[in-house]
Write a protein that holds these residues in place. Structure first.
Motif, mmCIF file in Angstrom:
data_model
loop_
_atom_site.group_PDB
_atom_site.id
_atom_site.type_symbol
_atom_site.label_atom_id
_atom_site.label_comp_id
_atom_site.label_asym_id
_atom_site.label_seq_id
_atom_site.Cartn_x
_atom_site.Cartn_y
_atom_site.Cartn_z
ATOM 1 N N VAL A 119 12.624 33.789 -12.117
ATOM 2 C CA VAL A 119 13.522 33.743 -13.276
ATOM 3 C C VAL A 119 14.900 33.241 -12.847
ATOM 4 C CG1 VAL A 119 14.746 35.151 -14.981
ATOM 5 C CG2 VAL A 119 12.288 35.482 -14.625
ATOM 6 N N ALA A 120 15.426 33.769 -11.763
ATOM 7 C CA ALA A 120 16.746 33.343 -11.281
ATOM 8 C C ALA A 120 16.742 31.862 -10.899
ATOM 9 C CB ALA A 120 17.174 34.203 -10.091
ATOM 10 N N ALA A 121 15.668 31.413 -10.258
ATOM 11 C CA ALA A 121 15.580 30.008 -9.850
ATOM 12 C C ALA A 121 15.535 29.089 -11.064
ATOM 13 C CB ALA A 121 14.353 29.806 -8.967
ATOM 14 N N LEU A 122 14.724 29.422 -12.052
ATOM 15 C CA LEU A 122 14.658 28.600 -13.258
ATOM 16 C C LEU A 122 15.972 28.633 -14.030
ATOM 17 C CD1 LEU A 122 11.054 29.459 -14.501
ATOM 18 C CD2 LEU A 122 11.832 27.283 -13.537
ATOM 19 N N GLN A 123 16.599 29.794 -14.058
ATOM 20 C CA GLN A 123 17.867 29.921 -14.777
ATOM 21 C C GLN A 123 18.925 29.001 -14.189
ATOM 22 O OE1 GLN A 123 18.165 31.872 -17.681
ATOM 23 N NE2 GLN A 123 19.931 30.512 -17.838
ATOM 24 N N ARG A 124 18.897 28.813 -12.848
ATOM 25 C CA ARG A 124 19.845 27.877 -12.212
ATOM 26 C C ARG A 124 19.669 26.469 -12.785
ATOM 27 N NH1 ARG A 124 18.737 30.822 -7.622
ATOM 28 N NH2 ARG A 124 17.153 29.376 -6.868
ATOM 29 N N GLY A 125 18.419 26.049 -12.965
ATOM 30 C CA GLY A 125 18.160 24.735 -13.544
ATOM 31 C C GLY A 125 18.710 24.600 -14.952
ATOM 32 N N TYR A 126 18.639 25.668 -15.729
ATOM 33 C CA TYR A 126 19.175 25.648 -17.089
ATOM 34 C C TYR A 126 20.701 25.763 -17.070
ATOM 35 C CZ TYR A 126 14.684 25.744 -19.426
ATOM 36 O OH TYR A 126 13.452 25.402 -19.906
ATOM 37 N N GLN A 166 14.512 27.267 -23.896
ATOM 38 C CA GLN A 166 14.360 28.632 -23.406
ATOM 39 C C GLN A 166 13.108 28.717 -22.557
ATOM 40 O OE1 GLN A 166 14.072 31.187 -26.808
ATOM 41 N NE2 GLN A 166 16.262 31.137 -27.219
ATOM 42 N N PHE A 167 13.082 29.707 -21.677
ATOM 43 C CA PHE A 167 11.874 29.936 -20.889
ATOM 44 C C PHE A 167 11.664 31.426 -20.730
ATOM 45 C CE2 PHE A 167 15.138 30.171 -17.683
ATOM 46 C CZ PHE A 167 14.700 31.171 -16.837
ATOM 47 N N GLU A 168 10.427 31.783 -20.405
ATOM 48 C CA GLU A 168 10.095 33.172 -20.108
ATOM 49 C C GLU A 168 8.981 33.175 -19.065
ATOM 50 O OE1 GLU A 168 8.743 37.296 -22.297
ATOM 51 O OE2 GLU A 168 9.517 35.634 -23.490
ATOM 52 N N GLY A 204 15.018 25.594 -6.400
ATOM 53 C CA GLY A 204 14.705 26.270 -5.148
ATOM 54 C C GLY A 204 13.215 26.468 -4.935
ATOM 55 N N ASP A 205 12.877 27.035 -3.779
ATOM 56 C CA ASP A 205 11.479 27.147 -3.354
ATOM 57 C C ASP A 205 10.629 28.072 -4.213
ATOM 58 O OD1 ASP A 205 11.898 25.357 -1.328
ATOM 59 O OD2 ASP A 205 12.243 26.892 0.205
#
Length: 176
Positions: free
Chosen positions: A22-29, A37-39, A92-93
């Protein structure tokens, strides 16, 4: 009309905690590379189902049209690859398998509003056979030649239905 047009579903093996993904995807947003939005949902262990709610802005449709004109993919695959490209290098990885799945077109799409069913017009050397039922036949940008190949001064910016008829065009200008 809904704010979002389609949903992309990606299922990947768990690579780290759900919080890390979640944190990694949030960086992209947060970096402004991706919109919507994503979940992240835990499915059967050890795996995650990631849902992305997406809309289609005018520049998105141009990107998707360009991919279609190149003949490389359908609109659904182009939409997956667009999101993958937006997130690539920013997440990120821990979220890398998600990006790879998107870039490979290994996801599912649910198209709420039919935006991915519209097919960009494909022409050969700028010419296309159109019928008098096409929107283009009465457009001032089109040089309509019944029974022959016609041309468009704007390089065919519209969309065809599944039968090949042009029914939608953002630049349509009826002849007066």
């Amino acid at each position: 009309m809904n704010r979002y047009s389609y949903l992309i579903l990606v299922e990947v093996p768990a690579m780290g905690t759900m919080q890390d993904i979640v944190a990694a995807l949030q960086r992209g947003y947060d970096d402004g590379h991706a919109e919507g939005q994503f979940e992240v949902i835990v499915t059967h262990e050890p795996g995650y189902l990631v849902t992305f709610l997406r809309s289609t802005a005018e520049d998105d449709m141009k990107y998707l049209q360009d991919r279609m004109r190149e003949g490389a993919e359908n609109l659904s695959q182009a939409a997956m690859r667009q999101l993958g490209a937006e997130l690539n290098g920013t997440v990120g990885d821990s979220a890398k398998p998600i990006v790879e799945a998107l870039l490979e077109g290994d996801a599912q799409i649910i198209d709420f509003n039919g935006v991915l069913k519209r097919v960009p017009i494909v022409s050969i050397c700028g010419a296309k056979s159109i019928s008098d039922d096409d929107l283009c036949a009465t457009c001032s940008h089109c040089t309509y030649r019944p029974g022959e190949l016609s041309s468009c001064a704007l390089n065919w910016p519209g969309f065809e239905n599944s039968d090949g008829y042009v029914e939608e065009c953002p630049s349509a200008d009826p002849k007066g």
